[in-house]
Design an enzyme around this catalytic site. Sequence first.
Site, PDB file in Angstrom:
ATOM      1  N   HIS A 203      18.407  -1.222 -14.037  1.00  0.00           N
ATOM      2  CA  HIS A 203      19.669  -1.894 -13.690  1.00  0.00           C
ATOM      3  C   HIS A 203      20.400  -2.407 -14.933  1.00  0.00           C
ATOM      4  O   HIS A 203      21.005  -3.471 -14.904  1.00  0.00           O
ATOM      5  CB  HIS A 203      19.401  -3.067 -12.736  1.00  0.00           C
ATOM      6  CG  HIS A 203      18.996  -2.656 -11.354  1.00  0.00           C
ATOM      7  ND1 HIS A 203      19.898  -2.269 -10.400  1.00  0.00           N
ATOM      8  CD2 HIS A 203      17.765  -2.568 -10.788  1.00  0.00           C
ATOM      9  CE1 HIS A 203      19.247  -1.962  -9.280  1.00  0.00           C
ATOM     10  NE2 HIS A 203      17.944  -2.126  -9.502  1.00  0.00           N
TER      11      HIS A 203
ATOM     12  N   ASP B 286      12.830  -4.654 -10.925  1.00  0.00           N
ATOM     13  CA  ASP B 286      12.771  -3.842  -9.705  1.00  0.00           C
ATOM     14  C   ASP B 286      13.403  -2.467  -9.922  1.00  0.00           C
ATOM     15  O   ASP B 286      14.171  -2.249 -10.848  1.00  0.00           O
ATOM     16  CB  ASP B 286      13.505  -4.558  -8.570  1.00  0.00           C
ATOM     17  CG  ASP B 286      14.984  -4.757  -8.876  1.00  0.00           C
ATOM     18  OD1 ASP B 286      15.294  -5.214  -9.999  1.00  0.00           O
ATOM     19  OD2 ASP B 286      15.836  -4.446  -8.011  1.00  0.00           O
ATOM     20  N   GLU B 287      13.061  -1.551  -9.028  1.00  0.00           N
ATOM     21  CA  GLU B 287      13.700  -0.241  -8.913  1.00  0.00           C
ATOM     22  C   GLU B 287      13.829   0.463 -10.260  1.00  0.00           C
ATOM     23  O   GLU B 287      14.907   0.929 -10.644  1.00  0.00           O
ATOM     24  CB  GLU B 287      15.074  -0.384  -8.250  1.00  0.00           C
ATOM     25  CG  GLU B 287      15.007  -0.927  -6.824  1.00  0.00           C
ATOM     26  CD  GLU B 287      16.366  -1.033  -6.156  1.00  0.00           C
ATOM     27  OE1 GLU B 287      16.466  -0.731  -4.951  1.00  0.00           O
ATOM     28  OE2 GLU B 287      17.344  -1.439  -6.833  1.00  0.00           O
ATOM     29  N   VAL B 288      12.731   0.551 -10.976  1.00  0.00           N
ATOM     30  CA  VAL B 288      12.755   1.162 -12.308  1.00  0.00           C
ATOM     31  C   VAL B 288      12.396   2.645 -12.201  1.00  0.00           C
ATOM     32  O   VAL B 288      11.254   3.001 -11.894  1.00  0.00           O
ATOM     33  CB  VAL B 288      11.785   0.431 -13.261  1.00  0.00           C
ATOM     34  CG1 VAL B 288      11.816   1.089 -14.643  1.00  0.00           C
ATOM     35  CG2 VAL B 288      12.142  -1.048 -13.357  1.00  0.00           C
TER      36      VAL B 288
END
Length: 525
Positions: A265, A318-320
């Site tokens: 992100h 998160d969400e890597v």
Amino acid sequence: MAPALMRLVLALAVVSCCAAGQPGGRVDLWPMPASVTRGARTLYVARDLRLSTAGTGYKDGKAILADAFRRMVAVIQLDHAINGSYHGLPVLAGVNVAVRSPDDELKFGVDESYKLTVPATGNPIYARIEAQTVFGALHALETFSQLCYFDFVLGVTGLHWAPWTIVDKPRFPYRGLLIDTARHYLPVPVIISVIDSMVYSKLNVLHWHIVDEQSFPLEIPSYPKLSNGAYSYSEKYTINDAIHIVQYAEKRGVNVLAEIDVPGHAGSWGVGYPSLWPSATCQQPLDVSNDFTFKVIDGILSDFSKVFKFKFVHLGGDEVDTSCWTTTPRIKSWLVQHGMNESDAYRYFVLKAQKIAISHGYEIINWEETFNNFGDKLDRKTVVHNWLGGGVAEKVVSAGLRCIVSNQDKWYLDHLDATWEGFYMNEPLTNIYNPEQQKLILGGEVCMWGEHIDASDIQQTIWPRAAAAAERLWTPVEKLAKDTTAVTARLAHFRCLLNERGVAAAPLAGYGRTAPSEPGSCVRQ
């Protein structure tokens, strides 16, 4: 609940509201205090309501109490002209506030308890607030404001059901609301208005998700080109803006939690510093092989430590998607050289970022993926932020770590199909029975992600659903409703109170951010 059934429940609430002025009527306070007793006498609030601090140990050097009292008086008067006669009426002349502690630093876990009494008789009649800290007194003033109403017949402010005795304290120390200024820029006055609205339901942490892949709107003195990643020249925050937001919030009992989400992100970081990208065509996660990446993180957190005084900082995690690390030849070579695969590098990055934050005096909050992937390697003071779903919080506390609950199926405000009933019934301690493990649940947070909101619709997307969660986080569990129909009328009343105070809270009936379905009273919507 179907919209038609909800409208029926709200219509019945209008009828019951007429009885609310009688001794047996509904107590329209939100969130519901721990203990409430009341009488049957109506008082009238003096036009020049006075603040007394006789018997207090608190000097109010920052004017936290005095300013809060002025705001409370303005709120109960609701911009009406208080021009009626008090002749022959029992008048509440003032409020005596006794704060025991001289400390006015907003520390996490500060004592927020209070006792509020409003006598029915006296000469003169004074309400009394007793609190350990000024921040408990602020909550008491908010509760007091909700006891008051404008009497359109007499042209003065009234207060039903004296004498009142209210004893209150929060169930959880962390009661949060996330705002996202990366997906859409939110002007400073909008953020200020959100803070004001949080106070009405006793939320106490503004989680500021400042940057993301889309934009980097905050100026960072140590690395000034980072804000080149803002959407435009004007859609930025200066450090002084951030200081203003933090100080404004703190004076209202709200801590500001800053978040930089790393290593994913973060595509916007490379607009000003392209070497932070793995490559020009593969721009995130941040380059794990580049020492400069961690120098930038260190600079950001160094600057943060001068502005964001809350003990926690949020480092995301998160969400890597690590594919850019393996498809960029120089990073792939670095991984081989250091004997790492993608998962190892993800862990390495998160743990190195944690050490940097700790060096600046912070304790860390990370999204739950870090726990799910390498929970045993996290710093033992890490707070795990649950968002993906149920069952995670109990695993976190079983591992001895602290947790904040924000499961997306119930507490994500951008999910417009998530109803206020779901927000109300979402229990942070689900399946956690050990008292010591229960203490590791710091509380919860409702999340206003910004993909589909901006200044034009943020408040009606937040409220009243966030208020439903606020009661869950404040009120003792034994006083929470087992059936949401028991609180529908009271929440409808609070939603109308928000509207009266200038907060664009949406109707209860229907999904989030819905419009009124037909003409009618506010409490019917």
